[in-house]
Design a protein around this motif. Sequence first.
Motif, PDB file in Angstrom:
ATOM      1  N   GLU A  45      -6.494  -1.169  -3.759  1.00 59.13           N
ATOM      2  CA  GLU A  45      -6.660   0.267  -3.987  1.00 59.13           C
ATOM      3  C   GLU A  45      -7.642   0.876  -2.991  1.00 59.13           C
ATOM      4  O   GLU A  45      -7.396   1.963  -2.447  1.00 59.13           O
ATOM      5  N   ARG A  62       7.240   1.238  -8.278  1.00 55.65           N
ATOM      6  CA  ARG A  62       7.209   2.239  -7.211  1.00 55.65           C
ATOM      7  C   ARG A  62       8.074   1.816  -6.028  1.00 55.65           C
ATOM      8  O   ARG A  62       8.829   2.621  -5.466  1.00 55.65           O
ATOM      9  N   ASN A  63       7.983   0.549  -5.629  1.00 55.61           N
ATOM     10  CA  ASN A  63       8.757   0.062  -4.483  1.00 55.61           C
ATOM     11  C   ASN A  63      10.257   0.244  -4.689  1.00 55.61           C
ATOM     12  O   ASN A  63      10.972   0.694  -3.793  1.00 55.61           O
ATOM     13  N   ASN A  75       3.187  -1.012  -9.103  1.00 54.19           N
ATOM     14  CA  ASN A  75       3.458  -1.048  -7.667  1.00 54.19           C
ATOM     15  C   ASN A  75       4.884  -1.535  -7.413  1.00 54.19           C
ATOM     16  O   ASN A  75       5.592  -0.999  -6.546  1.00 54.19           O
ATOM     17  N   THR A  94      -6.058   0.879   0.500  1.00 57.61           N
ATOM     18  CA  THR A  94      -4.980   1.878   0.534  1.00 57.61           C
ATOM     19  C   THR A  94      -5.549   3.293   0.578  1.00 57.61           C
ATOM     20  O   THR A  94      -5.079   4.144   1.336  1.00 57.61           O
ATOM     21  N   LEU A 128       2.203   5.977  -5.579  1.00 54.42           N
ATOM     22  CA  LEU A 128       1.251   4.971  -6.042  1.00 54.42           C
ATOM     23  C   LEU A 128       0.067   5.646  -6.732  1.00 54.42           C
ATOM     24  O   LEU A 128      -0.407   5.187  -7.775  1.00 54.42           O
ATOM     25  N   THR A 188       0.794  -1.225   0.000  1.00 52.78           N
ATOM     26  CA  THR A 188       0.000   0.000   0.000  1.00 52.78           C
ATOM     27  C   THR A 188       0.831   1.283   0.000  1.00 52.78           C
ATOM     28  O   THR A 188       0.289   2.361  -0.256  1.00 52.78           O
ATOM     29  N   GLY A 189       2.114   1.185   0.335  1.00 56.06           N
ATOM     30  CA  GLY A 189       2.953   2.381   0.430  1.00 56.06           C
ATOM     31  C   GLY A 189       2.802   3.121   1.744  1.00 56.06           C
ATOM     32  O   GLY A 189       3.193   4.280   1.857  1.00 56.06           O
TER      33      GLY A 189
END
Length: 292
Positions: free
Chosen positions: A261, A208-209, A205, A264, A190, A42-43
């Motif tokens: 989504e 992004r990580n 995702n 999150t 995200l 989820t960040g």
Amino acid sequence: MIECADFVIFRCELFKEEFFILSLFIIMIIAGILAGILSTVTGLASLVSFPALTVIAGFPAVIANATNTTALIFTGISSAFSSREELKGHWKELGKILCITFVGGIFGCLLLILAPAKAFQTVVPLFILVAGVMILFPHKVAHSQAAQNLRSNEGSSWNRIWKPILTVIGIFLLGAYAGYFGAAAGVIMLAVLAHTSTEPFPVYNAIRNVALCSANVVAGVMYTYEGYVRWDIVIPLGIGFVIGGYFGPKIVRHIPARLIEVVTGILALILAWHYFVQYYGLAGHVPSFLNF
């Protein structure tokens, strides 16, 4: 007898201190595992790791933020190994985003030297709020090659010129934000990728990580130089981040993207409210059940 009693008291105090250190070490590993999973899914690693550092370990916010950001480097490394399936065939795109984020992170750290993060933190809740809304209401992007060809013919000026330029600017600013302040940078990126990437959720995702790891490296070096990082805590927290960061991408493969989504987005809205109450001094002006 007095010397014997003093020795017993000394041993008891030493045992308490050693027990606390061992307990804190174990707690940080567990917190790191949970935060690593949250980060890669989820960040929002800070939902777990930041309270663990401030409430349990008792560190000031500045120390906790610096230690957490530095330990998050290990999440990026382990998630890169775990996400090889998603990143296969996307290394070029990852390289571009990673480089832009890295340069942005350097800019953010330089900005931090000139202007304290406290002067900027009042707009953080707004950033997180917008990110939460963007994730809850993502831009629908068609992933088939035929659909992409059709879209490229429609509004080609936007697709070929303005969209790439704005995407680069957005990712650069995100890298700068991660290097400057860092709060919820993962969920904000995200949200941006959800509206700009043509890839499915597990792919962007994973990108992004790994990309955010570069900004965390820059910030970690800066925080270490300034003496804000508690490396005795980074080690156990980093161990947990490695474990959680490895299993997070595997979890993403087996959970519907829309469910991730929604969860999150809701968590981002909750975090935005938390920062809004904290930074605007509203703790004593809202009902207790809304003060978290």
